[in-house]
Design a protein around this motif. Sequence first.
Motif, PDB file in Angstrom:
ATOM      1  N   HIS A   2      46.058  34.056  39.284  1.00 15.74           N
ATOM      2  CA  HIS A   2      47.304  34.123  40.197  1.00 15.74           C
ATOM      3  C   HIS A   2      47.213  35.049  41.290  1.00 15.74           C
ATOM      4  O   HIS A   2      47.794  34.909  42.346  1.00 15.74           O
ATOM      5  N   ASN A   3      46.146  35.820  41.455  1.00 13.03           N
ATOM      6  CA  ASN A   3      45.607  36.621  42.524  1.00 13.03           C
ATOM      7  C   ASN A   3      44.445  36.304  43.075  1.00 13.03           C
ATOM      8  O   ASN A   3      44.044  37.030  44.059  1.00 13.03           O
ATOM      9  N   ASN A  60      58.762  41.192  52.798  1.00 16.29           N
ATOM     10  CA  ASN A  60      59.079  39.666  52.510  1.00 16.29           C
ATOM     11  C   ASN A  60      58.598  39.181  51.352  1.00 16.29           C
ATOM     12  O   ASN A  60      57.426  39.479  51.237  1.00 16.29           O
ATOM     13  N   HIS A  61      59.256  38.545  50.514  1.00 16.08           N
ATOM     14  CA  HIS A  61      58.750  38.190  49.288  1.00 16.08           C
ATOM     15  C   HIS A  61      57.757  36.724  49.316  1.00 16.08           C
ATOM     16  O   HIS A  61      58.570  35.807  49.788  1.00 16.08           O
ATOM     17  N   SER A  62      56.731  37.089  49.078  1.00 13.36           N
ATOM     18  CA  SER A  62      55.916  35.562  49.070  1.00 13.36           C
ATOM     19  C   SER A  62      56.300  34.438  48.039  1.00 13.36           C
ATOM     20  O   SER A  62      56.711  34.633  46.969  1.00 13.36           O
ATOM     21  N   ASP A  63      55.884  33.438  48.100  1.00 15.01           N
ATOM     22  CA  ASP A  63      56.003  32.206  47.386  1.00 15.01           C
ATOM     23  C   ASP A  63      54.803  32.095  46.452  1.00 15.01           C
ATOM     24  O   ASP A  63      54.723  31.082  45.769  1.00 15.01           O
ATOM     25  N   ALA A  64      53.704  32.906  46.418  1.00 15.87           N
ATOM     26  CA  ALA A  64      52.627  33.066  45.390  1.00 15.87           C
ATOM     27  C   ALA A  64      53.241  33.384  44.074  1.00 15.87           C
ATOM     28  O   ALA A  64      54.257  33.774  43.906  1.00 15.87           O
ATOM     29  N   PRO A  65      52.074  32.957  43.061  1.00 18.18           N
ATOM     30  CA  PRO A  65      52.511  33.133  41.960  1.00 18.18           C
ATOM     31  C   PRO A  65      52.711  34.876  41.560  1.00 18.18           C
ATOM     32  O   PRO A  65      52.203  35.698  42.288  1.00 18.18           O
ATOM     33  N   PRO A  66      53.728  35.042  40.393  1.00 11.00           N
ATOM     34  CA  PRO A  66      53.913  36.354  40.177  1.00 11.00           C
ATOM     35  C   PRO A  66      52.460  36.941  39.719  1.00 11.00           C
ATOM     36  O   PRO A  66      51.835  36.576  38.825  1.00 11.00           O
ATOM     37  N   GLN A  67      52.383  38.086  40.357  1.00 14.09           N
ATOM     38  CA  GLN A  67      51.069  38.693  40.284  1.00 14.09           C
ATOM     39  C   GLN A  67      50.633  39.324  38.689  1.00 14.09           C
ATOM     40  O   GLN A  67      49.622  39.270  38.414  1.00 14.09           O
ATOM     41  N   PHE A  68      51.737  39.821  38.121  1.00 16.00           N
ATOM     42  CA  PHE A  68      51.451  40.485  36.679  1.00 16.00           C
ATOM     43  C   PHE A  68      52.111  39.682  35.707  1.00 16.00           C
ATOM     44  O   PHE A  68      51.664  40.180  34.522  1.00 16.00           O
ATOM     45  N   ALA A  69      52.556  38.664  35.827  1.00 23.86           N
ATOM     46  CA  ALA A  69      53.375  37.855  34.984  1.00 23.86           C
ATOM     47  C   ALA A  69      52.291  37.517  33.602  1.00 23.86           C
ATOM     48  O   ALA A  69      52.508  37.718  32.527  1.00 23.86           O
ATOM     49  N   PRO A  70      51.054  37.189  34.166  1.00 27.20           N
ATOM     50  CA  PRO A  70      50.135  36.677  32.885  1.00 27.20           C
ATOM     51  C   PRO A  70      49.724  37.913  31.893  1.00 27.20           C
ATOM     52  O   PRO A  70      49.358  37.529  30.781  1.00 27.20           O
TER      53      PRO A  70
END
Length: 147
Positions: A95-96, A117-127
């Motif tokens: 994810h990171n 600004n909130h990025s469209d990247a995957p959630p950093q800590f979700a995994p």
Amino acid sequence: MNKIAESLARNRLPLPRLLILILAGAFVGLMVDIRVEHVDIVRERSVAWLPIIYSGVMAIACLVAFGFWNRTTRRIMVPLFLLAFIIGGMGFYFHNQGNFKEVIKTSISAWIDPNMNHSDAPPQFAPLAFAGLGVIGLLASFEHFNS
């Protein structure tokens, strides 16, 4: 009256066994949520199926463990819950993109920059949710918590 109290105490579900049932539900929820969130990425990278498959397997394993709650079942569950740390760690890495300095920078900015600004990247800590479920599962499986 004492016999009734003893009977009720014998028929109650022990907390570790109940936690295993709750974990089965948590893994089902993760499986469904991750499948929705990974709908596009699984076409590009087959590794994205890993948390979905692991969640499904763990949901079934937790239900079986709930049904056959004994020492052998708990011993089988320990390595399965340890695997949650590997799955969560791999997801955190993917994810990171292995850029942990960016994770720290983004986390700090979220607290101090109101215009971030909130990025469209995957959630950093979700995994890392997998690691949390793994800890709960390990505690429920350890002999110390099961009389």
